[in-house]
Design a protein around this motif. Structure first.
Motif, PDB file in Angstrom:
ATOM      1  N   GLU A  98      24.477  39.490  38.408  1.00 43.41           N
ATOM      2  CA  GLU A  98      24.850  38.116  38.062  1.00 43.41           C
ATOM      3  C   GLU A  98      23.783  37.465  37.192  1.00 43.41           C
ATOM      4  OE1 GLU A  98      25.526  36.168  41.807  1.00 43.41           O
ATOM      5  OE2 GLU A  98      27.481  37.136  42.070  1.00 43.41           O
ATOM      6  N   GLY A  99      22.515  37.669  37.529  1.00 40.66           N
ATOM      7  CA  GLY A  99      21.433  37.104  36.725  1.00 40.66           C
ATOM      8  C   GLY A  99      21.417  37.653  35.316  1.00 40.66           C
ATOM      9  N   ALA A 100      21.614  38.962  35.186  1.00 40.37           N
ATOM     10  CA  ALA A 100      21.634  39.574  33.858  1.00 40.37           C
ATOM     11  C   ALA A 100      22.823  39.072  33.051  1.00 40.37           C
ATOM     12  CB  ALA A 100      21.672  41.100  33.991  1.00 40.37           C
ATOM     13  N   ALA A 101      23.976  38.951  33.687  1.00 40.77           N
ATOM     14  CA  ALA A 101      25.178  38.471  32.994  1.00 40.77           C
ATOM     15  C   ALA A 101      25.012  37.015  32.573  1.00 40.77           C
ATOM     16  CB  ALA A 101      26.398  38.640  33.888  1.00 40.77           C
ATOM     17  N   ARG A 102      24.425  36.215  33.436  1.00 39.77           N
ATOM     18  CA  ARG A 102      24.176  34.806  33.112  1.00 39.77           C
ATOM     19  C   ARG A 102      23.218  34.707  31.924  1.00 39.77           C
ATOM     20  NH1 ARG A 102      22.617  33.611  37.792  1.00 39.77           N
ATOM     21  NH2 ARG A 102      24.619  33.039  38.651  1.00 39.77           N
ATOM     22  N   LEU A 109      31.899  36.515  35.826  1.00 40.30           N
ATOM     23  CA  LEU A 109      31.963  37.936  36.182  1.00 40.30           C
ATOM     24  C   LEU A 109      33.274  38.165  36.904  1.00 40.30           C
ATOM     25  CD1 LEU A 109      28.456  39.090  37.486  1.00 40.30           C
ATOM     26  CD2 LEU A 109      29.691  39.906  35.482  1.00 40.30           C
ATOM     27  N   ARG A 110      33.868  39.294  36.633  1.00 40.18           N
ATOM     28  CA  ARG A 110      35.107  39.713  37.274  1.00 40.18           C
ATOM     29  C   ARG A 110      34.872  41.079  37.895  1.00 40.18           C
ATOM     30  NH1 ARG A 110      39.289  36.602  35.986  1.00 40.18           N
ATOM     31  NH2 ARG A 110      38.801  34.981  34.468  1.00 40.18           N
ATOM     32  N   LEU A 111      35.712  41.441  38.833  1.00 41.72           N
ATOM     33  CA  LEU A 111      35.592  42.758  39.441  1.00 41.72           C
ATOM     34  C   LEU A 111      36.899  43.118  40.097  1.00 41.72           C
ATOM     35  CD1 LEU A 111      35.245  42.485  42.819  1.00 41.72           C
ATOM     36  CD2 LEU A 111      33.128  41.435  42.047  1.00 41.72           C
ATOM     37  N   SER A 112      37.037  44.389  40.370  1.00 38.88           N
ATOM     38  CA  SER A 112      38.194  44.871  41.123  1.00 38.88           C
ATOM     39  C   SER A 112      37.684  45.767  42.236  1.00 38.88           C
ATOM     40  CB  SER A 112      39.148  45.642  40.210  1.00 38.88           C
ATOM     41  OG  SER A 112      38.516  46.802  39.720  1.00 38.88           O
ATOM     42  N   THR A 113      38.410  45.749  43.322  1.00 41.44           N
ATOM     43  CA  THR A 113      38.115  46.634  44.437  1.00 41.44           C
ATOM     44  C   THR A 113      39.439  46.959  45.109  1.00 41.44           C
ATOM     45  OG1 THR A 113      36.644  47.014  46.320  1.00 41.44           O
ATOM     46  CG2 THR A 113      37.648  44.823  46.160  1.00 41.44           C
ATOM     47  N   GLY A 114      39.416  47.884  46.016  1.00 41.71           N
ATOM     48  CA  GLY A 114      40.664  48.297  46.654  1.00 41.71           C
ATOM     49  C   GLY A 114      40.750  47.873  48.102  1.00 41.71           C
ATOM     50  N   GLU A 115      41.967  47.864  48.592  1.00 34.13           N
ATOM     51  CA  GLU A 115      42.208  47.496  49.984  1.00 34.13           C
ATOM     52  C   GLU A 115      41.519  48.434  50.964  1.00 34.13           C
ATOM     53  OE1 GLU A 115      46.433  47.237  50.434  1.00 34.13           O
ATOM     54  OE2 GLU A 115      46.505  45.262  49.485  1.00 34.13           O
ATOM     55  N   LEU A 116      41.189  49.647  50.531  1.00 35.33           N
ATOM     56  CA  LEU A 116      40.516  50.606  51.406  1.00 35.33           C
ATOM     57  C   LEU A 116      38.996  50.399  51.437  1.00 35.33           C
ATOM     58  CD1 LEU A 116      42.521  53.851  50.514  1.00 35.33           C
ATOM     59  CD2 LEU A 116      42.883  52.249  52.412  1.00 35.33           C
ATOM     60  N   GLU A 125      33.601  38.244  48.670  1.00 37.47           N
ATOM     61  CA  GLU A 125      34.045  36.922  49.114  1.00 37.47           C
ATOM     62  C   GLU A 125      32.878  36.098  49.652  1.00 37.47           C
ATOM     63  OE1 GLU A 125      37.417  37.619  51.698  1.00 37.47           O
ATOM     64  OE2 GLU A 125      38.737  38.012  49.979  1.00 37.47           O
ATOM     65  N   SER A 126      31.946  36.736  50.353  1.00 36.48           N
ATOM     66  CA  SER A 126      30.794  35.995  50.886  1.00 36.48           C
ATOM     67  C   SER A 126      29.821  35.567  49.792  1.00 36.48           C
ATOM     68  CB  SER A 126      30.063  36.821  51.945  1.00 36.48           C
ATOM     69  OG  SER A 126      29.324  37.879  51.342  1.00 36.48           O
ATOM     70  N   CYS A 127      29.919  36.196  48.615  1.00 33.72           N
ATOM     71  CA  CYS A 127      29.054  35.849  47.482  1.00 33.72           C
ATOM     72  C   CYS A 127      29.736  34.894  46.501  1.00 33.72           C
ATOM     73  CB  CYS A 127      28.611  37.117  46.756  1.00 33.72           C
ATOM     74  SG  CYS A 127      27.423  38.094  47.709  1.00 33.72           S
ATOM     75  N   GLY A 128      30.866  34.334  46.889  1.00 31.76           N
ATOM     76  CA  GLY A 128      31.504  33.314  46.071  1.00 31.76           C
ATOM     77  C   GLY A 128      32.561  33.796  45.099  1.00 31.76           C
ATOM     78  N   ALA A 148      36.946  36.950  40.703  1.00 27.96           N
ATOM     79  CA  ALA A 148      36.173  36.367  39.602  1.00 27.96           C
ATOM     80  C   ALA A 148      35.209  35.324  40.169  1.00 27.96           C
ATOM     81  CB  ALA A 148      37.091  35.711  38.579  1.00 27.96           C
ATOM     82  N   LYS A 149      34.132  35.114  39.413  1.00 27.21           N
ATOM     83  CA  LYS A 149      33.147  34.089  39.771  1.00 27.21           C
ATOM     84  C   LYS A 149      32.589  33.497  38.486  1.00 27.21           C
ATOM     85  CE  LYS A 149      28.809  33.431  42.314  1.00 27.21           C
ATOM     86  NZ  LYS A 149      27.815  34.110  43.160  1.00 27.21           N
ATOM     87  N   SER A 150      32.667  32.181  38.369  1.00 30.34           N
ATOM     88  CA  SER A 150      32.075  31.508  37.209  1.00 30.34           C
ATOM     89  C   SER A 150      30.564  31.537  37.333  1.00 30.34           C
ATOM     90  CB  SER A 150      32.542  30.053  37.135  1.00 30.34           C
ATOM     91  OG  SER A 150      33.918  30.012  36.875  1.00 30.34           O
ATOM     92  N   LEU A 151      29.905  31.754  36.208  1.00 31.25           N
ATOM     93  CA  LEU A 151      28.444  31.773  36.198  1.00 31.25           C
ATOM     94  C   LEU A 151      27.945  30.462  35.624  1.00 31.25           C
ATOM     95  CD1 LEU A 151      27.876  35.428  34.966  1.00 31.25           C
ATOM     96  CD2 LEU A 151      27.808  34.573  37.301  1.00 31.25           C
TER      97      LEU A 151
END
Length: 151
Positions: A98-102, A109-116, A125-128, A148-151
């Motif tokens: 996040e710091g590097a992206a900012r 920042l966006r990301l994808s993960t799976g239900e597994l 979710e705990s990181c916003g 997604a999370k706005s920086l």
């Protein structure tokens, strides 16, 4: 334990080992579709060293101008080796990304993960990070959760 998060080049040998382990875990959970390459499109990689051993990694690749989210970064290949889990290392890796992206001027920042991967979902979710509309190849994959999370 003492740890350091540092940027590494795409050709770094320790990074390559961590990425292979991450791919193997994804293939174990999801089958062959869990394996995809990120090295060619990633803007930067970070590795977490615990007492001079690489135990975790992550990357950010950039959405191109032709995509749904031009200029945003996408978190890729967050991984911590199983014996080092539960020590806050994934959170430290994510904070470094996040710091590097900012610093690079990415608005989000966006990301994808799976239900597994409930542990990944809980971390993000705990990181916003908030649920986001799927993009690109994830649109027709109901088992994928996008965030997604706005920086």
């Amino acid at each position: 334990m003492e740890h350091i998060v540092e940027e590494r080049s795409a050709g770094d040998a320790e990074l390559a080992q961590l990425l292979e382990a991450a791919f193997a875990e994804l293939v174990g959970r999801y089958g062959a579709e869990g394996r995809s390459q990120v090295k060619d499109r990633a803007r930067y990689f970070v590795v977490l060293d615990e007492e001079r051993r690489a135990v975790g990694c992550g990357a950010v690749q950039v959405f191109g101008p032709e995509t749904e989210h031009p200029g945003d970064g996408e978190v890729k290949r967050m991984y911590v080796v199983p014996p080092a889990r539960g020590r806050g290392y994934a959170r430290a890796l994510l904070a470094a990304l996040e710091g590097a992206a900012r610093s690079a001027g990415h608005p989000a920042l966006r990301l994808s993960t799976g239900e597994l991967q409930p542990e990944a979902i809980a971390l993000y979710e705990s990181c916003g990070y908030v649920r986001a509309t799927p993009w690109g190849k994830y649109v027709d994959q109901p088992a994928v959760r996008c965030y997604a999370k706005s920086l």
